[in-house]
Design a protein around this motif. Structure first.
Motif, PDB file in Angstrom:
ATOM      1  N   ILE A   1       0.862  -1.092  -0.119  1.00  0.00           N
ATOM      2  CA  ILE A   1      -0.055   0.058  -0.133  1.00  0.00           C
ATOM      3  C   ILE A   1       0.861   1.492  -0.046  1.00  0.00           C
ATOM      4  N   GLY A   2       0.648   2.209  -0.660  1.00  0.00           N
ATOM      5  CA  GLY A   2       1.473   3.514  -0.664  1.00  0.00           C
ATOM      6  C   GLY A   2       0.608   4.692  -1.136  1.00  0.00           C
ATOM      7  N   LEU A   3       1.539   5.769  -1.052  1.00  0.00           N
ATOM      8  CA  LEU A   3       0.926   7.041  -1.482  1.00  0.00           C
ATOM      9  C   LEU A   3       1.321   7.662  -2.665  1.00  0.00           C
ATOM     10  N   TYR A   4       0.875   8.004  -3.716  1.00  0.00           N
ATOM     11  CA  TYR A   4       1.297   8.464  -4.934  1.00  0.00           C
ATOM     12  C   TYR A   4       0.875   9.960  -5.390  1.00  0.00           C
ATOM     13  N   ALA A   5       1.992  10.891  -5.471  1.00  0.00           N
ATOM     14  CA  ALA A   5       1.491  12.228  -5.721  1.00  0.00           C
ATOM     15  C   ALA A   5       1.852  12.359  -7.236  1.00  0.00           C
ATOM     16  N   GLU A   6       1.382  13.064  -7.954  1.00  0.00           N
ATOM     17  CA  GLU A   6       1.557  13.273  -9.388  1.00  0.00           C
ATOM     18  C   GLU A   6       1.108  14.775  -9.683  1.00  0.00           C
TER      19      GLU A   6
ATOM     20  N   TRP B   1      -2.355   4.225  -3.518  1.00  0.00           N
ATOM     21  CA  TRP B   1      -1.954   2.732  -4.733  1.00  0.00           C
ATOM     22  C   TRP B   1      -1.962   1.540  -3.749  1.00  0.00           C
ATOM     23  N   ASP B   2      -2.791   0.562  -4.232  1.00  0.00           N
ATOM     24  CA  ASP B   2      -2.954  -0.757  -3.604  1.00  0.00           C
ATOM     25  C   ASP B   2      -2.765  -1.737  -4.529  1.00  0.00           C
ATOM     26  N   ASP B   3      -2.499  -2.986  -4.106  1.00  0.00           N
ATOM     27  CA  ASP B   3      -2.507  -4.228  -4.906  1.00  0.00           C
ATOM     28  C   ASP B   3      -3.780  -4.724  -5.366  1.00  0.00           C
ATOM     29  N   VAL B   4      -4.931  -4.048  -4.822  1.00  0.00           N
ATOM     30  CA  VAL B   4      -6.360  -4.364  -5.129  1.00  0.00           C
ATOM     31  C   VAL B   4      -6.609  -3.562  -6.279  1.00  0.00           C
ATOM     32  N   ILE B   5      -7.484  -4.250  -7.233  1.00  0.00           N
ATOM     33  CA  ILE B   5      -7.819  -3.419  -8.715  1.00  0.00           C
ATOM     34  C   ILE B   5      -8.895  -2.523  -8.044  1.00  0.00           C
TER      35      ILE B   5
ATOM     36  N   GLU C   1     -12.790   9.315   4.015  1.00  0.00           N
ATOM     37  CA  GLU C   1     -12.377  10.104   2.639  1.00  0.00           C
ATOM     38  C   GLU C   1     -12.889   9.058   1.536  1.00  0.00           C
ATOM     39  N   THR C   2     -13.344   9.611   0.411  1.00  0.00           N
ATOM     40  CA  THR C   2     -13.646   8.853  -0.703  1.00  0.00           C
ATOM     41  C   THR C   2     -12.372   8.817  -1.672  1.00  0.00           C
ATOM     42  N   VAL C   3     -12.330   7.565  -2.152  1.00  0.00           N
ATOM     43  CA  VAL C   3     -11.175   7.376  -3.036  1.00  0.00           C
ATOM     44  C   VAL C   3     -12.037   6.948  -4.494  1.00  0.00           C
ATOM     45  N   TRP C   4     -11.631   7.349  -5.712  1.00  0.00           N
ATOM     46  CA  TRP C   4     -12.405   7.366  -6.679  1.00  0.00           C
ATOM     47  C   TRP C   4     -11.289   6.222  -7.449  1.00  0.00           C
ATOM     48  N   GLY C   5     -12.190   5.026  -7.865  1.00  0.00           N
ATOM     49  CA  GLY C   5     -11.514   4.001  -8.512  1.00  0.00           C
ATOM     50  C   GLY C   5     -11.296   4.451 -10.047  1.00  0.00           C
ATOM     51  N   PHE C   6     -10.001   3.972 -10.600  1.00  0.00           N
ATOM     52  CA  PHE C   6      -9.637   4.345 -11.998  1.00  0.00           C
ATOM     53  C   PHE C   6      -9.475   2.690 -12.944  1.00  0.00           C
ATOM     54  N   GLY C   7     -10.138   1.850 -12.132  1.00  0.00           N
ATOM     55  CA  GLY C   7      -9.678   0.377 -12.736  1.00  0.00           C
ATOM     56  C   GLY C   7      -8.139  -0.063 -12.876  1.00  0.00           C
ATOM     57  N   GLY C   8      -7.535   0.482 -11.937  1.00  0.00           N
ATOM     58  CA  GLY C   8      -6.098   0.240 -11.791  1.00  0.00           C
ATOM     59  C   GLY C   8      -5.631  -0.074 -10.437  1.00  0.00           C
ATOM     60  N   ALA C   9      -4.481   0.126 -10.194  1.00  0.00           N
ATOM     61  CA  ALA C   9      -3.845   0.067  -8.849  1.00  0.00           C
ATOM     62  C   ALA C   9      -4.076   1.636  -8.173  1.00  0.00           C
ATOM     63  N   PHE C  10      -4.192   2.472  -9.033  1.00  0.00           N
ATOM     64  CA  PHE C  10      -4.200   3.931  -8.373  1.00  0.00           C
ATOM     65  C   PHE C  10      -5.869   4.312  -8.064  1.00  0.00           C
TER      66      PHE C  10
ATOM     67  N   THR D   1     -10.820  -1.337   4.170  1.00  0.00           N
ATOM     68  CA  THR D   1     -11.295  -2.736   4.633  1.00  0.00           C
ATOM     69  C   THR D   1     -12.001  -3.374   3.376  1.00  0.00           C
ATOM     70  N   TYR D   2     -11.520  -4.588   2.937  1.00  0.00           N
ATOM     71  CA  TYR D   2     -11.996  -5.199   1.800  1.00  0.00           C
ATOM     72  C   TYR D   2     -12.564  -6.496   2.238  1.00  0.00           C
ATOM     73  N   GLY D   3     -13.990  -6.633   2.536  1.00  0.00           N
ATOM     74  CA  GLY D   3     -14.736  -7.577   2.970  1.00  0.00           C
ATOM     75  C   GLY D   3     -14.612  -7.549   4.381  1.00  0.00           C
TER      76      GLY D   3
END
Length: 263
Positions: A156-161, A173-177, A198-207, A229-231
């Motif tokens: 798990i990580g934080l990614y700044a762009e 960043w997470d290994d969950v898609i 906090e809301t995280v928007w998925g992009f269909g990838g690891a970010f 939490t995943y399940g």
């Protein structure tokens, strides 16, 4: 010197006896005999006086030498005492310095151990020197949280762009898609505060992009705690920004494409 005087006296006495015997055997008068004895006694007394005077001079010289020797010995004893006192004081100083040095070494070792332990807990940030896209040049950093029990980073990580002429976005960043265009809820605590949703928007990838947190927040915060939490499988990790802010003291340094400090 007394034995020398005695020998002189003995020699004179023998001489007087010899002269007396000689005179007794000769045909001189009593007056002449008496005069001869007087002269002989006077000569003997003169020799005795000379010997006594010489003896007195020698005794005085020896006494003077003895006094000088005593003074020299006294001076040496005083100097030796001073040296012993100085040596004792120096030894005491050395012992005190050894104690202080030992204490400083212990404190330095403790400080080093604390620093090493802190370094092991620090989030590791890596920098991407940038790439060109249609939207402009992109610079990025990613922070990986480490576990003391594991050699490899947690997944798990934080990614700044930071995109040229645009915002500095913050991603999780997470290994969950992450499912595309899907909202995920993460519990996030900032600088030790109570975790909030906090809301995280998925992009269909690891970010997944944070909706309300930006990359600039990394330069305004010291710690970010994330709970997911995943399940039934909870996951949580704490990121710190110490190394990131050493690499780039300000957000502008990062977004302007500056190389990290010490790079």
């Amino acid at each position: 010197m007394s034995s020398r005087i005695f020998r002189t006296w003995l020699a004179l006495a023998m001489a007087v006896l010899t002269v007396t015997g000689t005179l007794a055997c000769s045909s001189i008068s009593s007056a002449e005999h008496e005069q001869a004895l007087v002269a002989q006694a006077a000569a003997a007394q003169a020799q005795i006086d000379t010997i006594t005077q010489d003896h007195g001079k020698q005794v005085a010289e020896l006494t003077s030498e003895l006094d000088e020797a005593r003074e020299e010995v006294a001076g040496l004893e005083t100097e030796a005492a001073a040296l012993r006192a100085a040596g004792d004081a120096q030894l005491e100083n050395v012992e005190r310095l050894e104690v202080l040095l030992s204490q400083e070494l212990e404190a330095a070792q403790e400080s080093r151990e604390v620093a090493v332990d802190a370094a092991r807990r620090e989030t590791r940030w890596t920098w991407d020197p940038g790439m060109l896209t249609d939207g402009g040049e992109i610079f990025s950093v990613v922070g990986w949280a480490f576990s003391l029990e594991e050699v490899s980073p947690l997944q798990i990580g934080l990614y700044a762009e930071c995109i040229q002429d645009e915002s500095n976005y913050l991603y999780l960043w997470d290994d969950v898609i992450w499912e595309d265009e899907t909202e995920y809820i993460a519990r996030v605590g900032l600088d030790g505060g109570r975790p909030r949703n906090e809301t995280v928007w998925g992009f269909g990838g690891a970010f997944g992009a944070f909706a309300d947190l930006d990359g600039k927040d990394l330069w305004e915060l010291e710690r970010i705690h994330v709970e997911l939490t995943y399940g039934d499988d909870p996951s949580s990790v704490t990121f710190d920004t110490a190394q990131l802010r050493r690499m780039f003291p300000t957000e502008a340094d990062f977004c302007n494409g500056e190389k990290p400090v010490g790079y």
